[in-house]
Each structure stands twice: as structure tokens, then as C-alpha cells.
Design a protein around this motif. Structure first.
Motif, PDB file in Angstrom:
ATOM      1  N   ALA A  28       0.905  -1.117  -0.019  1.00  0.00           N
ATOM      2  CA  ALA A  28       0.026   0.088   0.056  1.00  0.00           C
ATOM      3  C   ALA A  28       0.839   1.302   0.221  1.00  0.00           C
ATOM      4  CB  ALA A  28      -0.901   0.021   1.219  1.00  0.00           C
ATOM      5  N   PRO A  29       0.327   2.437  -0.664  1.00  0.00           N
ATOM      6  CA  PRO A  29       1.202   3.678  -0.688  1.00  0.00           C
ATOM      7  C   PRO A  29       1.233   4.115   0.670  1.00  0.00           C
ATOM      8  CG  PRO A  29      -0.541   3.438  -2.254  1.00  0.00           C
ATOM      9  CD  PRO A  29      -0.945   2.293  -1.445  1.00  0.00           C
ATOM     10  N   CYS A  30       2.755   4.858   0.929  1.00  0.00           N
ATOM     11  CA  CYS A  30       2.985   5.307   2.288  1.00  0.00           C
ATOM     12  C   CYS A  30       4.031   6.471   2.052  1.00  0.00           C
ATOM     13  CB  CYS A  30       3.862   3.906   2.990  1.00  0.00           C
ATOM     14  SG  CYS A  30       5.133   3.837   2.208  1.00  0.00           S
ATOM     15  N   ALA A  31       4.387   7.118   3.069  1.00  0.00           N
ATOM     16  CA  ALA A  31       5.150   8.152   2.986  1.00  0.00           C
ATOM     17  C   ALA A  31       6.640   8.182   3.457  1.00  0.00           C
ATOM     18  CB  ALA A  31       4.431   9.450   3.852  1.00  0.00           C
ATOM     19  N   TYR A  32       7.637   8.518   2.723  1.00  0.00           N
ATOM     20  CA  TYR A  32       8.734   8.423   3.342  1.00  0.00           C
ATOM     21  C   TYR A  32       9.208   9.283   4.572  1.00  0.00           C
ATOM     22  CZ  TYR A  32      10.449   6.286  -0.975  1.00  0.00           C
ATOM     23  OH  TYR A  32      10.422   5.637  -2.091  1.00  0.00           O
ATOM     24  N   HIS A  33       9.901   8.886   5.421  1.00  0.00           N
ATOM     25  CA  HIS A  33      10.414   9.587   6.571  1.00  0.00           C
ATOM     26  C   HIS A  33      11.657  10.274   6.459  1.00  0.00           C
ATOM     27  CE1 HIS A  33       7.917   6.702   9.642  1.00  0.00           C
ATOM     28  NE2 HIS A  33       7.236   7.208   8.439  1.00  0.00           N
ATOM     29  N   GLU A  34      11.812  11.408   7.219  1.00  0.00           N
ATOM     30  CA  GLU A  34      13.070  12.059   7.289  1.00  0.00           C
ATOM     31  C   GLU A  34      13.889  11.712   8.464  1.00  0.00           C
ATOM     32  OE1 GLU A  34      13.254  16.054   5.803  1.00  0.00           O
ATOM     33  OE2 GLU A  34      11.043  16.031   6.434  1.00  0.00           O
TER      34      GLU A  34
END
Length: 423
Positions: free
Chosen positions: A254-260
Motif C-alpha cells: 500500500a502507498p506510504c510516506a517517506y520518513h526524514e
């Protein structure tokens, strides 16, 4: 009595031989599940590309190298298409690239690899320890032999969440993985024991900034990326998104967001497969593009740490297995939350290698990398061995128990045969 002594010596010898047999068999893959025919380079590539497609999820860049040239490349994405120039977050594979930046300072005479790093630092210092801090050198930080016990492992910061400064992260990382202590400090005697430390690479990031007088990302671009022609590489997530970053997927696809990350040197270089080919080529022996002086390049690929008597680490690189022509297969793996996994591995003597950059495909990069090492060398790579050690230990103990049981039975029979019969 003499027979019992000989039996004891024989049993101990058999136990030692059984132990050696198990671990030799382990490293040579005697009990390894056969992944199927691999044949030549073309067949290995075809079977691997088929395995990538079979997953039908995530995003993957796969490149196979032969003699320094691309023998095959395959790209897959369940979302926005990816190509050789698409950037992927590299996770701990970033450490290999960071190591080149550190060693470039040494090559330029700006860093003594064996001097205490405290001599170069003004913005932050390691806490005092019963083992002192003088033994923490750049060489030991690069090889995870500096005695740091942070155990990091970073989870990173979700979008919109304030990111710690590098100094605050070194004091105590707010994004430490649950299994990590998170505090960068000297918990064991430097130089004695290998202990993987993300905090050590955060400290190297600070070291680079202190010595160069530049922000870490600026220095790495000037000193490493530009000379190697790595135009699609950056430690800045926002810049990577502008340059074309692969879509992020979680372990279910599933789509997700990258972390910094507060310490991008340890966990978050974003780079393309094409740039990693250039990076690897610069470290191939006899390639004519020597980035580091021969003595420093040789030191990088020399064992500086071992486990179970097996060499496992050079300066900034894993030593996966002995290479057919001598030396080691070198490289690094990476794994970031939620499902970012990468590997790049190279035989420096031949220029043969593999690159797998993936998101949303748990285990894929390590599996393909391990299969390539076995295909290329006939040996099981150290990462796979590490996961197999518990089972090997059980096999060793089972063998010992059997041998001891046999010895006890034989000793009992000897005693009975030597006991005088009553008339």
C-alpha cells in the motif's frame, strides 16, 4: 582407566569435528535450499527478474553487473513507473557512501583515521565512560568497532514532525527503533567487540561537518557525488522528490510516506540505480577511476571486524564472503521503515556485482543479494549465515548430546567388562 581416557579424548575430538563440519557445511551451503537453476549471467538475471515480477507489488530497481558493465537491468513499479534514473531511499546502504566521504578526508590529509574523534569535535562530545573516549576513532566508527552501544536503527520522522538536530539525536535519538538504546555512548571497550552502531555514523556525519566546515550534504556533493558523476543522488528528501523519487510502499504494497532522518549519513541517501553503478565502478580494482589512494582503498576492503571467526566488516562495508579470485565480496544492505530494503554487492577484482533497490517488497533485496553471492562464489553470505546460526547451534548441540550419550554407553560397557566376575 587408559581406555576411558582414550574414549574421552576421542569423544572431544568427535565433538570438535562435528562442530567444524556443521559450520563448514553452513558456509558452503550444504543445507541451503536450492533456488533453482542459475546457469550463466543471462539466466541468473532472467530468473531474478521473474521473481521480482511475481511479487506484483512495490517498486524495484535491479541491476546485474559483469566485468564492470551492465549485464541486465529490470525495473518494476505498482505505481508511478521507475527507471535507472529514479531515486530510491537507500536506508543503511547510505553508510557505504558516507564512508567514502570520510575516507576522502583521510586521503586529503585532513583526518587521521586513528586519532580520537574528540579532537575534531566542538559541537558535541561523547559522554564520559569507564572505558574513556580516546579509543573512539574514525577507523573504528567505520567498522563498528568503537565500543558504541546505541544499537541504532532509526525509524525516522513522519512528514510534518520536527526532525532532531544531529547533536540532539546523538544525545538520545527520538526515533530509535524499539530494540535500540538510542544514546550514543561508549558502553564497551573500543577495539574489542563488533557492535553495529547507527549512532557511530551520525557521529561521522558531525565529524565531516566539523572538518570540512560545510553542511554534510554540501560536502558529499562536492567531494563524492560530483567527482563520480552521481547527478541523481542527494541526502535531502525534499530535493529527492523534486528529482524523481520512487513511490513509497509499505510491506502490504500500500502507498506510504517517506520518513526524514536526523542522521541522513546513516540512513537516508536517495540515489538512482545508475548512480550506484558509477559509485561501484569507482571501487573496482583496475577500473582506472581510482577515487581513493591504493593504501586507503585496500584498508577499506581489509577485515576490521569478525564474528564466529568469520570476517564481516571492513571500513564502511560488509564483507559478504570470500571472492573467487581472493579478497571479499563487498557492499552494504539497508532497511528502513516501513518496507524499504536495498543491497549493493561487488567483487572488486572482477567488477561483477548486483544492485537491488526496493520498497514494498520485504526480504527481496537481501534474498536476491544472497543468491547472487552464492551463485558467484559458491559460499553463503554472512547475512544469511547470521540468520542460520541459531539452527546451526541447535544441530551442534544435538550432535554433542548424541556423541556424549554414545560415550557414556561405551564407558559403561567398558566398566562392566573390566569388573571381575564373582565365582
Amino acid at each position: 582407566m587408559r581406555k576411558l581416557i582414550l574414549l574421552s579424548i576421542g569423544t572431544l575430538t568427535a565433538m570438535a569435528a562435528w562442530t567444524v563440519l556443521i559450520f563448514v557445511g553452513l558456509s558452503h551451503g550444504w543445507w541451503r535450499t536450492d533456488p533453482g537453476a542459475r546457469g550463466g549471467v543471462a539466466e541468473f538475471f532472467a530468473v531474478s527478474a521473474e521473481a521480482i515480477g511475481a511479487a506484483e507489488q512495490g517498486a524495484v530497481a535491479f541491476v546485474l553487473l559483469e566485468k564492470g558493465e551492465i549485464a541486465g537491468e529490470h525495473y518494476f513499479s505498482a505505481g508511478v513507473p521507475v527507471t535507472r534514473d529514479t531515486l530510491f531511499q537507500l536506508a543503511s546502504l547510505s553508510k557505504w557512501v558516507t564512508a567514502l566521504g570520510v575516507l576522502k578526508l583521510a586521503a586529503d590529509g585532513k583526518l587521521d583515521l586513528d586519532a580520537p574523534v574528540s579532537r575534531y569535535l566542538t559541537r558535541w562530545q561523547l559522554p564520559e565512560s569507564e572505558f574513556g573516549t580516546e579509543g573512539v576513532t574514525a577507523r573504528r566508527l567505520l567498522s563498528h568497532m568503537a565500543g558504541l552501544t546505541d544499537g541504532l536503527g532509526y525509524l525516522g520522522f513522519e512528514p510534518g514532525t520536527p526532525v532532531q538536530t544531529i547533536e540532539a539525536s546523538l544525545t538520545e535519538a527520538a526515533d530509535a527503533m524499539p530494540s535500540a538504546d538510542g544514546r550514543t555512548l561508549v558502553g564497551i571497550e573500543p577495539g574489542k567487540t563488533w557492535s553495529y552502531s547507527g549512532g557511530g555514523y551520525a557521529l561521522l556525519e558531525l565529524l565531516i561537518e566539523e572538518i570540512s566546515g560545510e553542511p554534510f550534504g554540501v560536502y558529499m556533493k562536492r567531494a563524492v557525488f560530483d567527482p563520480l558523476g552521481m547527478s541523481h543522488s542527494t541526502f535531502d528528501l525534499a530535493e529527492a522528490e523534486k528529482m524523481g523519487l520512487a513511490p513509497c510502499f509499505d510491506e502490504a504494497g500500500a502507498p506510504c510516506a517517506y520518513h526524514e532522518f536526523a542522521a541522513p549519513a546513516a540512513a537516508s541517501l536517495q540515489a538512482s540505480a545508475a548512480d550506484l553503478v558509477r559509485f561501484i565502478e569507482a571501487q573496482r580494482r583496475g577500473a582506472g577511476r581510482d577515487f581513493l589512494p591504493p593504501d586507503i582503498a585496500a584498508a577499506m576492503m581489509t577485515p576490521h571486524a569478525s564474528q564466529y571467526g568469520i570476517p564481516i566488516w571492513g571500513l564502511g562495508i560488509m564483507l559478504y564472503a570470500g571472492a573467487p579470485g581472493g579478497g571479499f565480496i563487498i557492499g552494504h544492505d539497508g532497511m528502513n521503515f516501513p518496507a524499504i530494503e536495498t543491497t549493493a554487492r561487488l567483487d572488486p577484482a572482477t567488477g561483477d556485482g548486483i544492485i537491488v533497490l526496493a520498497t514494498g517488497n520485504p526480504g527481496l533485496a537481501a534474498t536476491l543479494g544472497g543468491e547472487w553471492v552464492y551463485w558467484h562464489t559458491g559460499r553463503v553470505d554472512v547475512r544469511t549465515l547470521d540468520h542460520m546460526i541459531p539452527q546451526a547451534g541447535m544441530a551442534v548441540i544435538a550432535g554433542w548430546i548424541l556423541l556424549l550419550a554414545l560415550a557414556v554407553i561405551m564407558a559403561f560397557r567398558m566398566r562392566r567388562s573390566e569388573t571381575p566376575k564373582s565365582s
